[in-house]
Design a protein around this motif. Structure first.
Motif, PDB file in Angstrom:
ATOM      1  N   THR A 150     -10.007 -15.425  -5.874  1.00 43.28           N
ATOM      2  CA  THR A 150     -10.897 -15.686  -4.833  1.00 43.28           C
ATOM      3  C   THR A 150     -12.333 -15.257  -5.449  1.00 43.28           C
ATOM      4  N   ASP A 151     -13.445 -15.657  -4.936  1.00 45.75           N
ATOM      5  CA  ASP A 151     -14.828 -15.095  -5.340  1.00 45.75           C
ATOM      6  C   ASP A 151     -15.374 -14.687  -3.980  1.00 45.75           C
ATOM      7  N   ASN A 152     -14.753 -14.743  -3.104  1.00 47.08           N
ATOM      8  CA  ASN A 152     -15.249 -14.378  -1.762  1.00 47.08           C
ATOM      9  C   ASN A 152     -14.881 -12.864  -1.451  1.00 47.08           C
ATOM     10  N   THR A 153     -15.643 -12.002  -2.199  1.00 48.26           N
ATOM     11  CA  THR A 153     -15.127 -10.415  -2.455  1.00 48.26           C
ATOM     12  C   THR A 153     -16.385  -9.706  -2.192  1.00 48.26           C
ATOM     13  N   TYR A 154     -16.178  -8.520  -1.595  1.00 51.84           N
ATOM     14  CA  TYR A 154     -17.273  -7.514  -1.542  1.00 51.84           C
ATOM     15  C   TYR A 154     -16.555  -6.233  -2.234  1.00 51.84           C
ATOM     16  N   MET A 155     -17.224  -5.652  -3.303  1.00 51.70           N
ATOM     17  CA  MET A 155     -16.436  -4.470  -3.871  1.00 51.70           C
ATOM     18  C   MET A 155     -17.583  -3.412  -3.933  1.00 51.70           C
ATOM     19  N   GLU A 156     -17.012  -2.225  -3.523  1.00 51.51           N
ATOM     20  CA  GLU A 156     -17.836  -0.841  -3.582  1.00 51.51           C
ATOM     21  C   GLU A 156     -17.032   0.060  -4.600  1.00 51.51           C
ATOM     22  N   LEU A 157     -17.847   0.346  -5.498  1.00 49.85           N
ATOM     23  CA  LEU A 157     -17.291   1.194  -6.689  1.00 49.85           C
ATOM     24  C   LEU A 157     -18.031   2.546  -6.680  1.00 49.85           C
ATOM     25  N   THR A 158     -17.415   3.607  -6.646  1.00 49.49           N
ATOM     26  CA  THR A 158     -18.139   5.170  -6.565  1.00 49.49           C
ATOM     27  C   THR A 158     -17.478   5.912  -7.449  1.00 49.49           C
ATOM     28  N   SER A 159     -17.873   7.194  -7.613  1.00 53.05           N
ATOM     29  CA  SER A 159     -17.447   8.234  -8.207  1.00 53.05           C
ATOM     30  C   SER A 159     -16.574   9.141  -7.098  1.00 53.05           C
ATOM     31  N   PRO A 160     -15.860   9.952  -7.834  1.00 54.62           N
ATOM     32  CA  PRO A 160     -15.223  10.822  -6.747  1.00 54.62           C
ATOM     33  C   PRO A 160     -15.964  11.590  -5.955  1.00 54.62           C
ATOM     34  N   GLY A 161     -17.280  11.910  -6.162  1.00 50.20           N
ATOM     35  CA  GLY A 161     -18.066  12.722  -5.431  1.00 50.20           C
ATOM     36  C   GLY A 161     -18.097  14.224  -5.627  1.00 50.20           C
ATOM     37  N   MET A 162     -18.685  15.101  -5.230  1.00 53.72           N
ATOM     38  CA  MET A 162     -18.755  16.488  -5.481  1.00 53.72           C
ATOM     39  C   MET A 162     -17.729  17.290  -4.783  1.00 53.72           C
ATOM     40  N   GLU A 163     -17.278  16.525  -3.534  1.00 50.56           N
ATOM     41  CA  GLU A 163     -16.615  17.373  -2.652  1.00 50.56           C
ATOM     42  C   GLU A 163     -15.278  16.444  -2.394  1.00 50.56           C
ATOM     43  N   ARG A 164     -14.657  15.942  -3.327  1.00 44.10           N
ATOM     44  CA  ARG A 164     -13.809  15.195  -2.951  1.00 44.10           C
ATOM     45  C   ARG A 164     -12.403  15.569  -2.449  1.00 44.10           C
ATOM     46  N   ASN A 165     -11.987  14.921  -1.408  1.00 40.05           N
ATOM     47  CA  ASN A 165     -10.556  15.399  -0.599  1.00 40.05           C
ATOM     48  C   ASN A 165      -9.666  14.379  -1.536  1.00 40.05           C
ATOM     49  N   ILE A 166      -8.780  15.133  -2.066  1.00 38.79           N
ATOM     50  CA  ILE A 166      -7.555  14.397  -2.819  1.00 38.79           C
ATOM     51  C   ILE A 166      -6.421  14.222  -1.877  1.00 38.79           C
ATOM     52  N   ARG A 167      -6.231  12.751  -1.642  1.00 33.96           N
ATOM     53  CA  ARG A 167      -5.407  12.312  -0.718  1.00 33.96           C
ATOM     54  C   ARG A 167      -3.978  12.007  -1.180  1.00 33.96           C
ATOM     55  N   ASN A 168      -3.724  11.775  -2.587  1.00 30.51           N
ATOM     56  CA  ASN A 168      -2.572  11.625  -3.228  1.00 30.51           C
ATOM     57  C   ASN A 168      -2.404  12.455  -4.430  1.00 30.51           C
ATOM     58  N   ALA A 169      -1.215  12.848  -4.561  1.00 33.55           N
ATOM     59  CA  ALA A 169      -0.932  14.245  -5.368  1.00 33.55           C
ATOM     60  C   ALA A 169      -1.009  13.402  -6.832  1.00 33.55           C
ATOM     61  N   ALA A 170      -0.908  11.979  -6.889  1.00 36.35           N
ATOM     62  CA  ALA A 170      -0.795  11.313  -8.160  1.00 36.35           C
ATOM     63  C   ALA A 170      -2.336  11.406  -8.920  1.00 36.35           C
ATOM     64  N   GLU A 171      -3.155  11.613  -8.152  1.00 32.94           N
ATOM     65  CA  GLU A 171      -4.804  11.867  -8.591  1.00 32.94           C
ATOM     66  C   GLU A 171      -4.885  12.946  -9.543  1.00 32.94           C
ATOM     67  N   PHE A 172      -4.007  14.041  -9.128  1.00 39.30           N
ATOM     68  CA  PHE A 172      -4.207  15.411  -9.960  1.00 39.30           C
ATOM     69  C   PHE A 172      -4.534  15.346 -11.408  1.00 39.30           C
ATOM     70  N   PRO A 173      -3.607  14.572 -12.055  1.00 37.38           N
ATOM     71  CA  PRO A 173      -3.615  14.611 -13.579  1.00 37.38           C
ATOM     72  C   PRO A 173      -5.030  13.915 -14.212  1.00 37.38           C
ATOM     73  N   LEU A 174      -5.725  13.052 -13.220  1.00 39.29           N
ATOM     74  CA  LEU A 174      -7.001  12.625 -13.618  1.00 39.29           C
ATOM     75  C   LEU A 174      -8.029  13.936 -13.540  1.00 39.29           C
ATOM     76  N   PHE A 175      -7.791  14.824 -13.059  1.00 31.57           N
ATOM     77  CA  PHE A 175      -8.898  15.608 -12.650  1.00 31.57           C
ATOM     78  C   PHE A 175      -8.488  17.051 -13.178  1.00 31.57           C
ATOM     79  N   LEU A 176      -7.840  17.055 -14.475  1.00 34.43           N
ATOM     80  CA  LEU A 176      -7.516  18.262 -15.343  1.00 34.43           C
ATOM     81  C   LEU A 176      -8.898  18.941 -15.729  1.00 34.43           C
ATOM     82  N   GLY A 177      -8.913  20.452 -15.389  1.00 35.70           N
ATOM     83  CA  GLY A 177     -10.441  21.007 -16.030  1.00 35.70           C
ATOM     84  C   GLY A 177     -11.297  21.137 -15.048  1.00 35.70           C
ATOM     85  N   ARG A 178     -11.092  20.405 -13.821  1.00 38.46           N
ATOM     86  CA  ARG A 178     -11.961  20.706 -12.712  1.00 38.46           C
ATOM     87  C   ARG A 178     -11.350  21.968 -11.767  1.00 38.46           C
TER      88      ARG A 178
END
Length: 157
Positions: free
Chosen positions: A75-103
């Motif tokens: 489909t080309d009938n789409t709307y996409m919002e792409l963001t950074s994690p932000g400065m105060e991201r709430n981590i909702r899924n434990a699988a995200e943690f490896p992506l933030f090593l060093g933070r």
């Protein structure tokens, strides 16, 4: 906190390959049809998670990822919002943690009923390890099981 493998989300694996080819990682991907339009919400982080993501980074990934997703979804009938994690991201899924090593993050540890903070040193499917510098300059590490974490977020100074 629940651990849901990121590759279990529809189209995550294909999109992560595209995003990582641009030097970033896909943190979150939500695709939902709403009133005839496919809404896509995506969050990216840098290969070095301690570096901030800017508007130009998001724009660069958006220009490549949106056409690829439209082709995958047929489909080309789409709307996409792409963001950074932000400065105060709430981590909702434990699988995200490896992506933030060093933070610097903090987690609400149910076993001590308080927030515990530190630099994220490691994470797997069951737990994470935080490191703190003690007053005497030595390093202290604490491993916390995901089942003991009620909430998690970045530490913003």
């Amino acid at each position: 906190m629940e651990y849901i493998p990121l590759d279990s989300y529809p189209h995550y694996t294909e999109c992560e390959k595209i995003v990582s080819g641009l030097g970033f990682h896909l943190v979150e991907l939500k695709i939902s049809p709403q009133n005839g339009v496919t809404q896509i919400l995506a969050t990216i982080t840098g290969a070095d998670s301690t570096q901030n993501i800017g508007v130009n980074d998001c724009s660069r990934v958006h220009k490549v990822l949106l056409p690829a997703l439209e082709e995958m979804l047929g489909t080309d009938n789409t709307y996409m919002e792409l963001t950074s994690p932000g400065m105060e991201r709430n981590i909702r899924n434990a699988a995200e943690f490896p992506l933030f090593l060093g933070r610097e993050i903090r987690v609400y540890d149910k076993t001590v009923t308080d927030w515990v903070g530190g630099v994220l040193k490691s994470a797997d499917e069951k737990s994470l390890t935080l490191e703190n510098t003690k007053e005497d300059g030595s390093q202290e590490q604490k491993t916390i099981s995901f089942e003991d974490i009620a909430k998690a977020k970045f530490i913003h100074l």
